[in-house]
Design a protein around this motif. Structure first.
Motif, mmCIF file in Angstrom:
data_model
loop_
_atom_site.group_PDB
_atom_site.id
_atom_site.type_symbol
_atom_site.label_atom_id
_atom_site.label_comp_id
_atom_site.label_asym_id
_atom_site.label_seq_id
_atom_site.Cartn_x
_atom_site.Cartn_y
_atom_site.Cartn_z
ATOM 1 N N ASP A 69 43.220 22.146 37.638
ATOM 2 C CA ASP A 69 44.240 22.760 38.479
ATOM 3 C C ASP A 69 44.264 22.014 39.807
ATOM 4 O O ASP A 69 43.258 21.433 40.222
ATOM 5 C CB ASP A 69 43.857 24.228 38.706
ATOM 6 C CG ASP A 69 44.984 25.042 39.297
ATOM 7 O OD1 ASP A 69 45.654 25.742 38.526
ATOM 8 O OD2 ASP A 69 45.179 24.976 40.529
ATOM 9 N N ALA A 70 45.377 22.040 40.495
ATOM 10 C CA ALA A 70 45.457 21.402 41.809
ATOM 11 C C ALA A 70 44.598 22.154 42.825
ATOM 12 O O ALA A 70 44.229 21.623 43.862
ATOM 13 C CB ALA A 70 46.890 21.366 42.284
ATOM 14 N N GLU A 71 44.259 23.389 42.487
ATOM 15 C CA GLU A 71 43.484 24.227 43.383
ATOM 16 C C GLU A 71 42.000 23.847 43.378
ATOM 17 O O GLU A 71 41.399 23.680 42.335
ATOM 18 C CB GLU A 71 43.636 25.686 42.944
ATOM 19 C CG GLU A 71 43.094 26.685 43.905
ATOM 20 C CD GLU A 71 43.400 28.106 43.459
ATOM 21 O OE1 GLU A 71 42.905 29.006 44.133
ATOM 22 O OE2 GLU A 71 44.092 28.302 42.458
ATOM 23 N N GLN A 72 41.448 23.697 44.578
ATOM 24 C CA GLN A 72 40.020 23.440 44.771
ATOM 25 C C GLN A 72 39.537 24.437 45.812
ATOM 26 O O GLN A 72 40.347 25.026 46.525
ATOM 27 C CB GLN A 72 39.782 22.019 45.286
ATOM 28 C CG GLN A 72 40.270 20.952 44.353
ATOM 29 C CD GLN A 72 40.152 19.563 44.960
ATOM 30 O OE1 GLN A 72 39.810 19.407 46.121
ATOM 31 N NE2 GLN A 72 40.440 18.557 44.173
ATOM 32 N N PHE A 73 38.239 24.639 45.909
ATOM 33 C CA PHE A 73 37.719 25.532 46.939
ATOM 34 C C PHE A 73 36.343 25.095 47.407
ATOM 35 O O PHE A 73 35.609 24.450 46.681
ATOM 36 C CB PHE A 73 37.694 26.997 46.450
ATOM 37 C CG PHE A 73 36.699 27.274 45.359
ATOM 38 C CD1 PHE A 73 35.425 27.754 45.657
ATOM 39 C CD2 PHE A 73 37.040 27.067 44.024
ATOM 40 C CE1 PHE A 73 34.517 28.011 44.646
ATOM 41 C CE2 PHE A 73 36.130 27.325 43.012
ATOM 42 C CZ PHE A 73 34.869 27.800 43.318
ATOM 43 N N ASP A 74 36.062 25.445 48.660
ATOM 44 C CA ASP A 74 34.725 25.257 49.229
ATOM 45 C C ASP A 74 33.989 26.569 49.033
ATOM 46 O O ASP A 74 34.527 27.636 49.308
ATOM 47 C CB ASP A 74 34.803 24.942 50.721
ATOM 48 C CG ASP A 74 35.334 23.554 50.987
ATOM 49 O OD1 ASP A 74 34.892 22.622 50.302
ATOM 50 O OD2 ASP A 74 36.198 23.404 51.863
ATOM 51 N N ASP A 75 32.744 26.495 48.573
ATOM 52 C CA ASP A 75 32.020 27.732 48.285
ATOM 53 C C ASP A 75 31.442 28.397 49.524
ATOM 54 O O ASP A 75 31.066 29.556 49.493
ATOM 55 C CB ASP A 75 30.937 27.514 47.231
ATOM 56 C CG ASP A 75 29.863 26.529 47.653
ATOM 57 O OD1 ASP A 75 29.767 26.193 48.847
ATOM 58 O OD2 ASP A 75 29.112 26.099 46.770
ATOM 59 N N GLY A 76 31.356 27.698 50.640
ATOM 60 C CA GLY A 76 30.862 28.302 51.867
ATOM 61 C C GLY A 76 29.358 28.527 51.880
ATOM 62 O O GLY A 76 28.834 29.168 52.770
ATOM 63 N N ILE A 77 28.642 28.008 50.910
ATOM 64 C CA ILE A 77 27.201 28.184 50.817
ATOM 65 C C ILE A 77 26.535 26.876 51.246
ATOM 66 O O ILE A 77 26.904 25.803 50.766
ATOM 67 C CB ILE A 77 26.767 28.535 49.371
ATOM 68 C CG1 ILE A 77 27.528 29.752 48.859
ATOM 69 C CG2 ILE A 77 25.261 28.733 49.294
ATOM 70 C CD1 ILE A 77 27.294 31.023 49.622
ATOM 71 N N TRP A 78 25.560 26.988 52.160
ATOM 72 C CA TRP A 78 24.922 25.771 52.656
ATOM 73 C C TRP A 78 24.186 25.038 51.544
ATOM 74 O O TRP A 78 24.274 23.826 51.407
ATOM 75 C CB TRP A 78 23.985 26.095 53.818
ATOM 76 C CG TRP A 78 23.168 24.914 54.222
ATOM 77 C CD1 TRP A 78 21.827 24.804 54.196
ATOM 78 C CD2 TRP A 78 23.648 23.650 54.679
ATOM 79 N NE1 TRP A 78 21.432 23.572 54.621
ATOM 80 C CE2 TRP A 78 22.532 22.830 54.912
ATOM 81 C CE3 TRP A 78 24.906 23.111 54.898
ATOM 82 C CZ2 TRP A 78 22.646 21.526 55.373
ATOM 83 C CZ3 TRP A 78 25.006 21.808 55.353
ATOM 84 C CH2 TRP A 78 23.887 21.044 55.595
#
Length: 137
Positions: free
Chosen positions: A17-26
């Protein structure tokens, strides 16, 4: 933080999918204590069928604040100690030869200087902590 690509089932196949995300976990893959539980939860919330690790992200996210705050506090304490040492040395070196100043007066002047410098100290500490973590604002 890590960046993730999601996939959706199209005609029985996983398609990126064109959608990506940052998980916000160090912590990221390979780091102690890392699990994909939060990634799977995010993937399911987005209606994806699967996911793939893309790489580390340098973007600061809300979820990383819990990891950033104690690091900033530690750096800020080091900076405050340095500012106090430097200001004390400056004051003491400015005392004319043969003259004396009360220690309490010097301590009060250092405390005022520290209070006036708090914003700059905090900003510098955050910048240093983020740089050390490989992150940027």
């Amino acid at each position: 933080m890590s960046q993730w690509q999601i996939f959706r089932k199209i005609e029985g196949k996983d398609v990126a999918d064109a959608e990506q995300f940052d998980d916000g976990i160090w912590a990221g893959p390979g780091d102690d204590g890392f699990t994909v539980d939060h990634v799977i939860a995010e993937m399911k919330a987005r209606g994806a069928s699967s996911y793939s690790y893309i790489g580390r992200s340098t973007k600061v996210g809300e979820r990383t604040q819990a990891d950033i705050v104690p690091r900033v506090a530690a750096v800020a304490e080091e900076l405050r100690a340095k500012v106090m040492r430097d200001k004390t040395a400056e004051i003491v070196s400015a005392i004319p030869k043969g003259k004396k100043r009360l220690v309490s007066e010097i301590e009060a002047e250092v405390a005022r200087h520290l209070q006036q410098s708090e914003h700059e100290i905090t900003a510098a500490a955050r910048s240093i902590a983020l740089r050390n973590m490989g992150l940027a604002e």
